[in-house]
Motif scaffolding. Structure first.
Motif, PDB file in Angstrom:
ATOM      1  N   PHE A 163     -10.979   2.821  -6.862  1.00  0.00           N
ATOM      2  CA  PHE A 163      -9.939   2.505  -5.972  1.00  0.00           C
ATOM      3  C   PHE A 163     -10.382   2.783  -4.283  1.00  0.00           C
ATOM      4  O   PHE A 163     -11.554   3.248  -3.988  1.00  0.00           O
ATOM      5  CB  PHE A 163      -9.353   4.187  -6.007  1.00  0.00           C
ATOM      6  N   PRO A 215      -9.054   3.334  -0.627  1.00  0.00           N
ATOM      7  CA  PRO A 215      -8.031   3.758   0.300  1.00  0.00           C
ATOM      8  C   PRO A 215      -7.604   2.939   1.398  1.00  0.00           C
ATOM      9  O   PRO A 215      -8.248   2.127   1.845  1.00  0.00           O
ATOM     10  CB  PRO A 215      -8.648   5.204   0.671  1.00  0.00           C
ATOM     11  N   SER A 242       0.779  -1.114   0.143  1.00  0.00           N
ATOM     12  CA  SER A 242      -0.020   0.119   0.001  1.00  0.00           C
ATOM     13  C   SER A 242       0.925   1.340   0.010  1.00  0.00           C
ATOM     14  O   SER A 242       1.068   1.848  -1.090  1.00  0.00           O
ATOM     15  CB  SER A 242      -0.796  -0.012   1.246  1.00  0.00           C
ATOM     16  N   GLN A 265      -5.535   6.682 -11.162  1.00  0.00           N
ATOM     17  CA  GLN A 265      -6.202   5.854 -10.084  1.00  0.00           C
ATOM     18  C   GLN A 265      -7.738   5.461 -10.914  1.00  0.00           C
ATOM     19  O   GLN A 265      -8.327   6.224 -11.514  1.00  0.00           O
ATOM     20  CB  GLN A 265      -6.619   6.838  -8.909  1.00  0.00           C
ATOM     21  N   GLU A 294      -3.688   3.816  -2.230  1.00  0.00           N
ATOM     22  CA  GLU A 294      -4.573   2.583  -2.578  1.00  0.00           C
ATOM     23  C   GLU A 294      -4.279   1.348  -1.713  1.00  0.00           C
ATOM     24  O   GLU A 294      -2.996   1.289  -1.349  1.00  0.00           O
ATOM     25  CB  GLU A 294      -4.644   2.163  -3.907  1.00  0.00           C
ATOM     26  N   ASN A 295      -5.024   0.434  -1.086  1.00  0.00           N
ATOM     27  CA  ASN A 295      -4.896  -0.414  -0.146  1.00  0.00           C
ATOM     28  C   ASN A 295      -3.872  -1.638  -0.963  1.00  0.00           C
ATOM     29  O   ASN A 295      -3.340  -2.011   0.006  1.00  0.00           O
ATOM     30  CB  ASN A 295      -6.277  -1.393   0.069  1.00  0.00           C
TER      31      ASN A 295
END
Length: 670
Positions: A611, A613, A544, A607, A665-666
């Motif tokens: 997306f 977070p 991430s 992105q 982003e995760n």
């Protein structure tokens, strides 16, 4: 007769709907129900996108504590077997207990699928025979679905896949992601194609010509880069807060192959290198991994890639200024040390060769290897060795989203024989494989753990180092979160040691990701909770925050080609005083190489609208109250950090946004 109330939640993503007949069986400690066709007054709309539909299942006696459910769907006569995305199933027992069964996957065929209750269970406490059986069946199927492959010998292993559609449905892009990715990829070059630039093999005539192409796609920071790319202070700034903050280190002794003298860098004896090194004011960037690479041939012309050494000095105003550049590793008369006191274009061309080297080092080592390829190893090992009911799966699943498909596309579209990087980067082709293998040999566990890496490079007190400031705070927040989760599930070190699924996960990573090299420091097994917490923190951070730091700014800093040339087509000067603006323009990559590089960096920085977070868990795999509270606390801490970063950035000439949790982003999804 007892009645169980069953509620089925169909997913809200595009194409989640099924019109097939859906069946369920409830399995408990004291028996099981008949297989029941889920039919209600809603009829065919019971399982449309976003539907929440309730049903009843009747049994002659109580089933005891529910252990699992069995789901299957069967097509109607003359109708196709369509795909269905089920989020979850809730069952309320006649005793008043509510059981949650997380699904969050596509069911595409008519097979029977078993799903455990959402309470996390480690393998040694899964006592019911049907629970253990379904757990093992799940892992057997996963081992078949997620198979290791060797893309290139000496590289981290990848997942075996013939094409994106051969990937299991659960790891593929969503319809939204697929559509937007293809649109961005096609539009990246469309405008440049219309201008006839994508196949133009001419050199650039002047800087204004580059400006006219660049103006079609700009960002706030890319515009700043265009205006300041020649400045020494901005050149130095990028080693700290550009897309490659991973190479710079404090210099305590000059390398023997970099014979810089005090007279060169501190004329008039105002200070000395020895004194400034003692004060911690001298820094080094060494691109030795690029030395001697077999470089690309593009448009029929041999390309040039140097392995520079760069010396930087923290000035009294806290700016990091370059003070010496040697473009090749071996000192010689035809390998001069360039200085800020040299002519404008001698010094500028030296910096351009450094920036081109930085592009290649960044893309292959820092970006591709240390985030994308490692994230794939973490994901494949998780999916092969850890069942859905395990707390590690519940914790890490969001950090694997889209990674396997984006990496398949990267191998196919960027680094294959016909890939954009292979065709248009200086290190593309044979040099790329050599550079990657050298990079693999340089990976250590400590270099992947941000606080350790910063300490090893001696960068704890460098001012204006926002990558470090934001990254260490994010690392600490993630670490406390992981510690909270695992402290709940593992009360002793012995419980970690006896968890065979955890041990298989880390051993798979050691063998397939780090090629069984004990010298990397990567653990082969977990012996305590502390060790487990640190490793999982590293995994989440890598997938991430670290990926965002080295990916999101690619177009910001690389869209303006003179600041980050992906290739150079003249060798560097061997004597000073021979370089001019015309030499610089002739050294730059051709027009088509420039625009291809712009298009790829635009794509990789974009992105998608779906997306997710950092820290968000849109799928409710955790059902226990305490882990859910820990997740909420984690999210609040990330929000606090995001606010602090935004407040700081208001005071900065060049905002540093890449590690803002709201922008991270995760997972490695682009």
């Amino acid at each position: 007769m007892v009645v169980y109330e069953v509620t089925v939640f169909t997913g809200n993503s595009v194409n989640s709907t099924t019109f097939n007949n859906v069946f369920i069986k409830l399995v408990g400690t004291d028996g099981e129900s008949n297989r029941k066709w889920l039919m209600s007054l809603k009829g065919a709309s019971s399982f449309v996108r976003g539907a929440v539909s309730s049903f009843t299942v009747s049994c002659s006696t109580s089933l005891g504590k529910l252990v699992l459910i069995e789901l299957d769907k069967q097509p109607l006569p003359l109708f196709p077997n369509d795909a269905w995305f089920c989020d979850k199933v809730e069952v309320k027992s006649p005793e008043g207990d509510t059981y949650n069964f997380p699904i969050y996957r596509w069911i595409t065929d008519s097979k029977v699928y078993r799903f455990k209750d959402g309470k996390a269970l480690r393998v040694f406490e899964d006592n019911h025979h049907l629970g253990r059986y379904s757990r093992q069946q799940e892992l057997n199927q996963r081992e078949e679905d997620f198979r290791w492959d060797v893309y290139v010998e000496g590289m981290p292993h990848s997942m075996k896949a013939e094409n994106p559609l051969s990937l299991p449905c659960e790891v593929r892009f969503s319809f939204t992601k697929t559509t937007e990715f293809l649109y961005t990829a096609s539009m990246g070059l469309t405008e440049l194609k219309l201008k006839g630039l994508d196949n133009c093999k001419k050199k650039w005539d002047d800087i204004d010509s580059i400006r006219r192409v660049f103006c079609c796609k700009t960002t706030a920071i890319s515009g700043y880069v265009q205006d300041h790319w020649k400045e020494d202070a901005f050149f130095g700034y990028q080693f700290l807060n550009g897309v490659n903050p991973m190479l710079i280190q404090r210099c305590t002794a000059l390398p023997s192959n970099f014979p810089v003298t005090d007279d060169m860098v501190f004329p008039h004896g105002r200070c000395s290198l020895a004194d400034e090194m003692k004060k911690g004011n001298i820094f080094l960037c060494d691109y030795k991994r690029l030395d001697g690479l077999n470089t690309n041939t593009i448009n029929g012309k041999k390309q040039y890639l140097m392995a520079p050494l760069v010396l930087l000095h923290k000035a009294s105003d806290d700016k990091l200024m370059p003070i010496a550049i040697q473009l090749k590793q071996t000192p010689s008369d035809d390998n001069p040390i360039f200085l800020p006191t040299d002519s404008e274009y001698d010094w500028l061309i030296a910096k351009i060769f450094v920036r081109s080297a930085d592009f290649n080092e960044h893309q292959l080592n820092v970006h591709l290897l240390r985030t994308h390829l490692l994230a794939e190893v973490f994901a494949v090992s998780l999916l092969r060795n850890v069942p859905m009911v395990h707390p590690l799966y519940k914790l890490l699943k969001p950090y694997t989203r889209y990674t396997l498909q984006i990496n398949y596309l990267a191998r196919n579209l960027l680094i294959s024989e016909t890939g954009a990087f292979t065709q248009f980067a200086a290190s593309g082709g044979e040099g790329m494989i050599t550079a990657l293998k050298r990079s693999v040999s340089s990976i250590t566990y400590s270099s992947l753990c941000m606080p350790d890496d910063i300490a090893e490079r001696g960068l704890e007190v460098v001012p204006n180092f926002y990558y470090r400031d934001d990254g260490v705070k994010a690392w600490n927040i993630i670490h406390r979160f992981v510690e909270g989760i695992f402290s709940y599930y593992y009360k002793t070190d012995g419980e970690v040691q006896q968890d065979s699924e955890l041990q298989k996960w880390i051993l798979d990573i050691f063998e397939h990701g780090f090629l069984s090299q004990a010298g990397t420091g990567i653990p082969q097994r977990f012996t305590c909770v502390t060790e487990l917490v640190k490793f999982v923190t590293m995994v989440i951070f890598t997938c991430s925050v670290q990926h965002a730091a080295v990916n999101a700014g690619q177009y910001d800093y690389g869209g303006w080609m003179p600041n980050t040339p992906i290739s150079l087509q003249l060798p560097p000067p061997t004597t000073k005083g021979t370089t001019s603006e015309a030499t610089m323009l002739a050294t730059f990559p051709d027009v088509n190489v420039t625009v291809q590089g712009m298009a790829v960096m635009w794509l990789l920085s974009k992105q998608s609208s779906d997306f997710v977070p950092l820290g968000q868990y849109p799928e409710d795999h955790f059902t226990e109250e305490i882990p859910r509270k820990i997740i909420k606390h984690f999210q609040r801490k990330l929000e606090d950090l995001s606010r602090a970063i935004k407040a700081r950035n208001k005071c900065l000439e060049v905002p540093y946004t890449y590690m803002d949790p709201a922008e991270v982003e995760n997972s490695v999804a682009i």
